[in-house]
Design a protein around this motif. Structure first.
Motif, PDB file in Angstrom:
ATOM      1  N   PRO A  47      -9.830   3.939   0.145  1.00 26.35           N
ATOM      2  CA  PRO A  47      -9.098   3.185   1.021  1.00 26.35           C
ATOM      3  C   PRO A  47      -7.618   3.784   1.459  1.00 26.35           C
ATOM      4  CG  PRO A  47      -8.650   2.704  -1.250  1.00 26.35           C
ATOM      5  CD  PRO A  47      -9.567   3.782  -1.238  1.00 26.35           C
ATOM      6  N   ALA A  48      -7.291   2.906   2.566  1.00 26.64           N
ATOM      7  CA  ALA A  48      -5.949   3.209   2.854  1.00 26.64           C
ATOM      8  C   ALA A  48      -4.701   2.950   2.013  1.00 26.64           C
ATOM      9  CB  ALA A  48      -5.663   2.819   4.366  1.00 26.64           C
ATOM     10  N   LEU A  49      -3.947   3.624   1.743  1.00 32.19           N
ATOM     11  CA  LEU A  49      -2.726   3.530   0.716  1.00 32.19           C
ATOM     12  C   LEU A  49      -1.442   3.438   1.517  1.00 32.19           C
ATOM     13  CD1 LEU A  49      -3.858   6.022  -2.115  1.00 32.19           C
ATOM     14  CD2 LEU A  49      -4.343   3.757  -1.908  1.00 32.19           C
ATOM     15  N   ASN A  50      -0.482   2.557   0.713  1.00 33.33           N
ATOM     16  CA  ASN A  50       0.760   2.752   1.168  1.00 33.33           C
ATOM     17  C   ASN A  50       1.385   2.730  -0.357  1.00 33.33           C
ATOM     18  OD1 ASN A  50       0.396   1.909   3.687  1.00 33.33           O
ATOM     19  ND2 ASN A  50       1.473  -0.131   3.592  1.00 33.33           N
ATOM     20  N   ILE A  51       2.500   3.619  -0.316  1.00 32.85           N
ATOM     21  CA  ILE A  51       3.283   3.961  -1.566  1.00 32.85           C
ATOM     22  C   ILE A  51       4.833   3.728  -1.263  1.00 32.85           C
ATOM     23  CG2 ILE A  51       3.816   5.579  -3.260  1.00 32.85           C
ATOM     24  CD1 ILE A  51       1.352   7.148  -2.746  1.00 32.85           C
ATOM     25  N   TYR A  52       5.370   2.892  -2.201  1.00 33.11           N
ATOM     26  CA  TYR A  52       6.662   2.504  -2.021  1.00 33.11           C
ATOM     27  C   TYR A  52       7.442   2.848  -3.307  1.00 33.11           C
ATOM     28  CZ  TYR A  52       4.822  -0.695   1.396  1.00 33.11           C
ATOM     29  OH  TYR A  52       4.264  -1.424   2.376  1.00 33.11           O
ATOM     30  N   GLU A  53       8.809   3.398  -3.159  1.00 33.64           N
ATOM     31  CA  GLU A  53       9.439   3.975  -4.395  1.00 33.64           C
ATOM     32  C   GLU A  53      10.782   2.937  -4.562  1.00 33.64           C
ATOM     33  OE1 GLU A  53      12.039   7.422  -3.659  1.00 33.64           O
ATOM     34  OE2 GLU A  53      11.811   7.964  -5.884  1.00 33.64           O
ATOM     35  N   GLN A  54      10.533   2.176  -5.634  1.00 32.73           N
ATOM     36  CA  GLN A  54      11.547   1.317  -6.095  1.00 32.73           C
ATOM     37  C   GLN A  54      12.460   1.718  -7.187  1.00 32.73           C
ATOM     38  OE1 GLN A  54       9.129  -2.170  -6.645  1.00 32.73           O
ATOM     39  NE2 GLN A  54       9.413  -2.902  -4.697  1.00 32.73           N
ATOM     40  N   LEU A  59       5.341   2.092  -6.384  1.00 31.91           N
ATOM     41  CA  LEU A  59       4.430   0.967  -6.131  1.00 31.91           C
ATOM     42  C   LEU A  59       3.179   1.365  -5.072  1.00 31.91           C
ATOM     43  CD1 LEU A  59       5.077  -1.761  -7.305  1.00 31.91           C
ATOM     44  CD2 LEU A  59       5.550  -2.485  -5.016  1.00 31.91           C
ATOM     45  N   THR A  61      -0.102   0.207  -3.057  1.00 29.53           N
ATOM     46  CA  THR A  61      -0.842  -0.758  -2.690  1.00 29.53           C
ATOM     47  C   THR A  61      -2.082  -0.202  -1.597  1.00 29.53           C
ATOM     48  OG1 THR A  61       0.334  -1.257  -0.521  1.00 29.53           O
ATOM     49  CG2 THR A  61       1.232  -2.085  -2.531  1.00 29.53           C
ATOM     50  N   ALA A  62      -3.076  -0.993  -1.790  1.00 30.46           N
ATOM     51  CA  ALA A  62      -4.390  -0.794  -1.017  1.00 30.46           C
ATOM     52  C   ALA A  62      -5.010  -2.071  -0.585  1.00 30.46           C
ATOM     53  CB  ALA A  62      -5.129   0.039  -1.615  1.00 30.46           C
ATOM     54  N   GLU A  63      -5.643  -2.205   0.559  1.00 26.47           N
ATOM     55  CA  GLU A  63      -6.533  -3.209   1.178  1.00 26.47           C
ATOM     56  C   GLU A  63      -7.842  -2.820   0.532  1.00 26.47           C
ATOM     57  OE1 GLU A  63      -6.101  -3.289   5.285  1.00 26.47           O
ATOM     58  OE2 GLU A  63      -4.434  -4.826   4.858  1.00 26.47           O
ATOM     59  N   LEU A 112      -5.091  11.058  -5.593  1.00 25.30           N
ATOM     60  CA  LEU A 112      -3.912  11.444  -4.779  1.00 25.30           C
ATOM     61  C   LEU A 112      -2.739  12.014  -5.788  1.00 25.30           C
ATOM     62  CD1 LEU A 112      -1.365   8.794  -3.191  1.00 25.30           C
ATOM     63  CD2 LEU A 112      -3.056   8.343  -4.874  1.00 25.30           C
ATOM     64  N   ILE A 131      -5.943  -7.377  -1.983  1.00 24.22           N
ATOM     65  CA  ILE A 131      -4.877  -6.485  -1.943  1.00 24.22           C
ATOM     66  C   ILE A 131      -4.764  -5.856  -3.501  1.00 24.22           C
ATOM     67  CG2 ILE A 131      -2.474  -5.939  -1.582  1.00 24.22           C
ATOM     68  CD1 ILE A 131      -3.141  -6.850   0.962  1.00 24.22           C
TER      69      ILE A 131
ATOM     70  N   ARG B  70      11.577   2.356  -0.690  1.00 20.59           N
ATOM     71  CA  ARG B  70      11.401   3.560   0.350  1.00 20.59           C
ATOM     72  C   ARG B  70      10.073   3.828   0.412  1.00 20.59           C
ATOM     73  NH1 ARG B  70      12.378   9.669   0.148  1.00 20.59           N
ATOM     74  NH2 ARG B  70      12.141   9.494  -1.668  1.00 20.59           N
ATOM     75  N   LEU B  73       4.492   6.575   1.741  1.00 19.86           N
ATOM     76  CA  LEU B  73       3.296   6.932   2.444  1.00 19.86           C
ATOM     77  C   LEU B  73       2.854   5.496   3.088  1.00 19.86           C
ATOM     78  CD1 LEU B  73       0.923   8.839   2.766  1.00 19.86           C
ATOM     79  CD2 LEU B  73      -0.043   7.636   0.888  1.00 19.86           C
TER      80      LEU B  73
END
Lengths: 152, 125
Positions: A47-54, A59, A61-63, A112, A131, B70, B73
Motif C-alpha cells: 500500500p501507499a504509506l504516509n509517515i509523520y514524525e511527532q 506515525l 498510515t496506509a489506506e 520499509l 485506514i 513533520r 513520506l
C-alpha cells in the motif's frame, strides 16, 4: 572551520546559484503535482504509506480498504517495518456477472527502512474505516534531547 | 443498469479540496446489481448517497484528520470521494440499501419484479 556546502554559499560568491535554482525547479516538475493517479501509475508499490514524525514518535498510515485486521500482519525487525496482508473479494453468490472490476485483490507485502531507531516494545497499530495507523515510539537514543547551555 | 458515468455537471467547488474517483466493482445477479466502492477513511456520517433523476451519486466526505507533525513520506493524500452512475429503470429505486464496512461501501440495487407475461385472449364476435 565552518562547514558550508557548495550550494549553500551566498549567491554573490556562487556563480552556479542560478543553475542550481533551475535544477531544483526541474526536479519539482518531474516529481509531478502530487497527482495520486499518476503516482499509482508510476509505481507498483502497495500500500501507499504516509509517515509523520511527532516529536518522540513516528506515525505510519496506509489506506487499506476491505482488509480485516486478522488478514494483516505487521512486523518489526531491527528498523525495518513490514506490512503483509491479503484482500479477498471473491463473490460467494451464484450467477454473478461483472460489469466493472476495478478493485484489485490478492496478497501484498511491503517493507520499509525506518529513518530512526525504534523502541520495538512499544509499537501499536489500529485499523479504522480502512485506514491503518501504526504508532512507533522512538528509542531513547533517537529522541530529541535538549542541551542546556551553561552560562559562565 | 447502464454504467455510463455522467461527467460532473455541477459547477466547480469553491474550496480547493481534492476529489478522487473511488475504485468500484459492479456486478449483477438475477436479483440485484451491486456496487462496491473503496472509500477508506470515510465514516458513516461523512457518507452521502443520493439518487436524483436516475443518477446515483456516491460522495464520501473527507473526515479523517491529517496527523500533526513533520511529513517524512507522503505517498497518498486524503480527499473526498465522488462518483456517479446512471441507474436503469429496471431497478427498484425505493429499496436500495447500502452498507459500509472497513472502508468499503456496498450498495445493493434490487431489480424490480419483471412484468408478468399476460396472455391476451382474442374475442370472437
Amino acid at each position: 572551520m565552518p562547514f558550508i556546502r557548495f550550494t549553500e554559499r551566498p549567491v554573490l560568491r556562487n556563480p552556479w546559484a542560478e543553475f542550481e535554482r533551475i535544477r531544483k525547479g526541474l526536479d519539482e516538475l518531474s516529481r509531478g503535482y502530487g497527482d495520486r493517479s499518476n503516482w499509482y501509475n508510476q509505481t507498483n508499490v502497495y500500500p501507499a504509506l504516509n509517515i509523520y514524525e511527532q516529536g518522540d514518535r513516528l506515525l505510519v498510515t496506509a489506506e487499506l480498504p476491505g482488509i480485516a485486521a486478522t488478514d494483516l500482519n505487521i512486523s518489526l525487525e531491527s528498523d525495518t517495518l513490514s506490512i503483509q496482508g491479503k484482500r479477498d473479494n471473491m463473490q460467494t453468490e451464484e450467477h454473478v456477472s461483472y460489469h466493472r472490476r476495478e478493485i484489485e485483490a490478492g496478497s501484498f507485502s511491503r517493507s520499509l527502512a525506518l529513518p530512526v531507531k525504534i523502541n520495538p516494545d512499544n509499537v501499536t497499530a489500529s485499523l479504522q474505516n480502512g485506514i491503518l495507523t501504526i504508532t512507533l515510539m522512538k528509542a531513547t537514543e533517537g529522541k530529541p534531547r535538549k542541551i542546556d547551555i551553561v552560562a559562565e | 443498469m447502464q454504467n455510463t458515468e455522467k461527467p460532473v455537471v455541477s459547477g466547480e467547488n469553491t474550496k480547493g479540496e481534492t476529489y478522487y474517483s473511488p475504485m468500484v466493482d459492479i456486478y449483477e445477479t438475477p436479483q440485484a446489481v451491486t456496487v462496491v466502492a473503496d472509500i477508506p477513511g470515510v465514516t458513516r456520517d461523512g457518507l452521502d448517497i443520493s439518487l436524483e433523476d436516475d443518477i446515483l451519486t456516491i460522495h464520501g466526505k473527507m473526515t479523517c484528520e491529517i496527523p500533526e507533525g513533520r511529513v517524512l513520506l507522503q505517498e497518498y493524500e486524503a480527499g473526498h470521494f465522488m462518483r456517479r452512475f446512471t441507474i436503469a429503470e429496471t431497478i427498484d429505486q425505493s429499496s436500495i440499501s447500502a452498507n459500509l464496512d472497513k472502508g468499503v461501501l456496498k450498495i445493493v440495487l434490487p431489480k424490480s419484479a419483471p412484468a408478468k407475461p399476460r396472455k391476451i385472449e382474442v374475442q370472437m364476435t
